[in-house]
Write an enzyme that holds these catalytic residues in place. Structure first.
Site, PDB file in Angstrom:
ATOM      1  CB  ALA A 140      11.771  -3.988  -4.796  1.00 59.43           C
TER       2      ALA A 140
ATOM      3  CE  LYS B 169      16.893   9.370  -3.897  1.00 58.41           C
ATOM      4  NZ  LYS B 169      16.781  10.163  -4.973  1.00 58.41           N
TER       5      LYS B 169
ATOM      6  CE1 TYR C 277       4.844   9.944   2.489  1.00 56.52           C
ATOM      7  CE2 TYR C 277       6.652   8.801   1.659  1.00 56.52           C
ATOM      8  CZ  TYR C 277       6.251   9.814   2.343  1.00 56.52           C
ATOM      9  OH  TYR C 277       7.345  10.259   2.941  1.00 56.52           O
TER      10      TYR C 277
ATOM     11  N   GLY D 138      -3.227  -0.679  -1.134  1.00 54.60           N
ATOM     12  CA  GLY D 138      -2.944  -2.166  -0.601  1.00 54.60           C
ATOM     13  C   GLY D 138      -2.364  -2.949  -1.616  1.00 54.60           C
TER      14      GLY D 138
ATOM     15  CD  GLU E 291      -6.694   0.136  -4.827  1.00 53.83           C
ATOM     16  OE1 GLU E 291      -6.147   0.667  -5.572  1.00 53.83           O
ATOM     17  OE2 GLU E 291      -6.286  -0.761  -3.932  1.00 53.83           O
TER      18      GLU E 291
ATOM     19  CG  HIS F 148      -3.960   8.166  -7.970  1.00 52.80           C
ATOM     20  ND1 HIS F 148      -4.935   8.453  -7.665  1.00 52.80           N
ATOM     21  CD2 HIS F 148      -3.399   6.707  -7.468  1.00 52.80           C
ATOM     22  CE1 HIS F 148      -5.519   7.644  -6.926  1.00 52.80           C
ATOM     23  NE2 HIS F 148      -4.895   6.450  -6.676  1.00 52.80           N
TER      24      HIS F 148
ATOM     25  NE  ARG G 266      -4.805   3.816 -10.208  1.00 47.62           N
ATOM     26  CZ  ARG G 266      -4.059   3.797  -9.183  1.00 47.62           C
ATOM     27  NH1 ARG G 266      -2.578   3.652  -9.362  1.00 47.62           N
ATOM     28  NH2 ARG G 266      -4.328   3.050  -7.881  1.00 47.62           N
TER      29      ARG G 266
ATOM     30  CG  HIS H 159       0.271   7.051  -8.509  1.00 51.29           C
ATOM     31  ND1 HIS H 159       0.388   7.570  -7.109  1.00 51.29           N
ATOM     32  CD2 HIS H 159       0.008   5.818  -8.360  1.00 51.29           C
ATOM     33  CE1 HIS H 159      -0.050   6.591  -6.517  1.00 51.29           C
ATOM     34  NE2 HIS H 159      -0.027   5.428  -7.083  1.00 51.29           N
TER      35      HIS H 159
ATOM     36  NE  ARG I  27       0.892   0.895 -10.629  1.00 46.17           N
ATOM     37  CZ  ARG I  27       0.218   1.073  -9.592  1.00 46.17           C
ATOM     38  NH1 ARG I  27       0.197   0.196  -8.501  1.00 46.17           N
ATOM     39  NH2 ARG I  27      -0.015   2.314  -9.311  1.00 46.17           N
TER      40      ARG I  27
END
Ligand code: FAD
Ligand code: SIN
Length: 526
Positions: free
Chosen positions: A15, A34, A44, A48, A113, A241, A288, A349, A384
């Site tokens: 972002a 930071k 990480y 995708g 997914e 997750h 999820r 997650h 999400r």
């Protein structure tokens, strides 16, 4: 010391980096991080970034999948906008040098997914985030208009409050004039004045004992905006997750991407039994929230600490080629994923909630934008859809950039901002108090505010957190400034918001599941 910038960007994940690159042609940008620029949740990301690419996939299917996953709480106009604008932002990433895997015929090799009805996830092997982070960091490092302030920690946003004025969350007349930023090399606090400030500080995973998020994810931006009296929403929807590698005591937990289930891997209990079909007809590729709860339920019923992910029936060469990092990581633990089951467990997650923003990324505080995981746009609703967050980050960075380019031309720097007040903060920090309180926060949140909640658990969590809050505020008032103390303080603020918003929910929905209010009859209850 004061410095002035047209655009102050806090955070160097997808972002913040993409926003900075989109405004830098029109003004001076400070990009602060930071840690080093390379460290972020973005780095990480494995599975995708979702985007409709080719027929027979289409926008309507992606919109529908996102709405179903969000369990009735997504904002439809936002979902439509983001899904439709995603392909153009994929092009922008490619222009910045990001490479996504292709098939021999030259088409992108799209993955799938949980919750996606179609193959639409662009990826770079199983380390998509590292590829994005590396290519965008290279761009900002070469940009003459962007000042990079690494190892600089944003402590608080500057508003009228710092001029001694009373501000209130309800009035909507608060403005942001920049931020106080702690230089971790010199231990001095800079006053960074800006025409426009952007919070792109990412998630909150470190509220919990087990998380896939790196150490930087301590909810700093959300806490800063809350203290500045901006509106925060949907914090009860913390996404776990389903499949982090089971490695007790290891932080962050290593993710086993959902794309592996998209590739055909199956979940099994420790005695080898498949169980997802008992919970949802979409099986291992259900949304999820459903899969994480099913795993949690099986583990609790059986008294196990993990379940297995089984890819042993899949073609070995394909597994090694498509998931090279997972293959190597597991091999380092003597698990050969082509022959052995992988022990997995759910881990905190992603935060679906955050700083409330409109469709241009404007927060409820004037001159302040929030983008990426720190924001709450209305895209994710109560849960999400996988790989929609990188998409949201890059689409909202673009919208916020376009909007703030206009805004920066219309405002002036605020001249009367005081320097940071060091008075009363001379007591050397006592690390043991900070570390102990971190552990307690992790335990409170994991035991009482995790995948399954209840009124009693939430009430107990709030009482315990209040004690730690009071202790930490007292310590903060009298101690010299330190990053860990600020992060602890931020996590406590954020934990409070998660608990309070969870208490206000009088139903189980999406990621918020409580024993006291049953789910409405649908295909998703158990
Ligand atoms: P981040 O990438 O987290 O960046 C935040 C930045 O802010 C960092 O640079 C940090 O150092 C900085 N920062 C924070 N606080 C401060 C402060 N006080 N002062 C200064 N700087 C600060 N999403 C997908 O869509 N697809 C995936 O495949 C995927 N896989 C994932 C795998 C893992 C293991 C994880 C953890 C997440 C995954 N996600 C995925 C989620 C996704 O990666 C994040 O939601 C997204 O990258 C967030 O981007 P961001 O720019 O908002 O924040
Ligand atoms: C994963 O690769 O499973 C993570 C995807 C995501 O969080 O969107």
């Amino acid at each position: 010391m004061q410095r002035r910038y047209d655009f102050l960007v806090i955070g160097s994940g997808l972002a913040g980096l993409s926003y900075a690159l989109k405004v830098a042609h029109q003004g001076r940008v400070a990009l602060i991080s930071k840690d080093g620029l390379e460290e972020s949740n973005t780095r990480y990301a494995q599975g995708g970034i979702a985007s409709v690419m080719y027929p027979p996939d289409d926008y309507e299917k992606h919109i529908e999948d996102t709405l179903i996953s969000g369990d009735g709480l997504c904002h439809r106009d936002v979902v439509e906008m983001v899904v439709r604008e995603a392909p153009a932002q994929i092009e922008a990433l490619i222009d910045w040098g990001v490479e996504f895997d292709k098939k021999p015929d030259g088409h992108y090799d799209l993955g799938r997914e949980g919750g996606h009805s179609y193959y639409r996830v662009l990826h770079h092997k199983d380390n998509t985030g590292e590829e994005i982070q590396r290519k965008l960091v290279r761009q900002v490092r070469n940009h003459p208009q962007i000042d990079l302030l690494e190892q600089h920690f944003a402590v608080d946003l500057i508003t009228q409050h710092h001029l001694g004025k009373h501000v209130s969350r309800q009035n909507g007349d608060i403005e942001c004039y920049g931020a106080y930023v702690f230089n971790l090399h010199t231990s001095k606090v800079l006053t960074l004045l800006s025409k426009v400030t952007v919070v792109a500080t990412g998630g909150i995973g470190n509220l919990y004992d087990t998380t896939t998020n790196p150490e930087i994810a301590t909810g700093d931006g959300i806490a800063m905006v809350y203290r500045a009296k901006g509106i925060i929403e949907n914090m009860e929807f913390v996404q776990f997750h389903p499949t982090a590698l089971y490695e007790p005591g290891v932080r962050p937990a290593f993710l086993i991407t959902e794309a592996l289930r998209g590739y055909g891997a199956l979940l099994r209990t420790t005695d080898g039994r498949e169980f997802m079909e008992n919970y949802d007809k979409r099986g291992c590729l259900a949304p999820r929230d459903v899969v994480a709860r099913a795993i949690d339920n099986e583990m609790k019923k059986r008294g196990d600490d993990f379940v297995y992910l089984d890819g042993t029936h899949l073609e070995a060469q394909g597994l090694r080629e498509n998931f090279p990092n997972i293959y190597q990581k597991c091999l380092s633990l003597n698990i050969d994923i082509t022959k052995d089951y992988i022990p997995v467990t759910p881990a905190a997650h992603y935060s679906c909630g955050g700083i409330k923003v409109d469709m241009n990324g404007c927060s409820t505080i004037g001159r302040l934008y929030a983008i990426g995981e720190a924001s709450c746009t209305g895209l994710h609703g109560a849960n999400r859809l996988a790989s929609n967050s990188l998409m949201e980050a890059v689409v909202y960075a673009d919208r916020a950039a376009r909007h703030s380019l206009k805004q920066a031309g219309q405002v002036a720097y605020r001249e009367d901002i005081p320097e940071w007040d060091y008075s009363g903060t001379t007591y050397p920090e006592e690390m043991v108090m900070i570390t102990q309180n971190f552990k307690e926060v992790h335990q409170i949140m994991s035991n009482y505010v995790g995948i399954v909640r209840s009124n009693l658990r939430l009430e107990r969590a709030l009482k315990r957190l209040e004690i730690i809050y009071n202790e930490t505020e007292e310590l903060y008032e009298k101690s010299t400034l330190s990053q860990r103390l600020c992060e602890l303080r931020n996590l406590i603020n954020v934990g409070y918001l998660v608990i309070k918003m969870a208490q206000e929910m009088r139903e189980s929905r999406g990621l918020h599941y409580t024993l006291d209010y049953p789910r409405k009859k649908s295909g998703r209850e158990f």
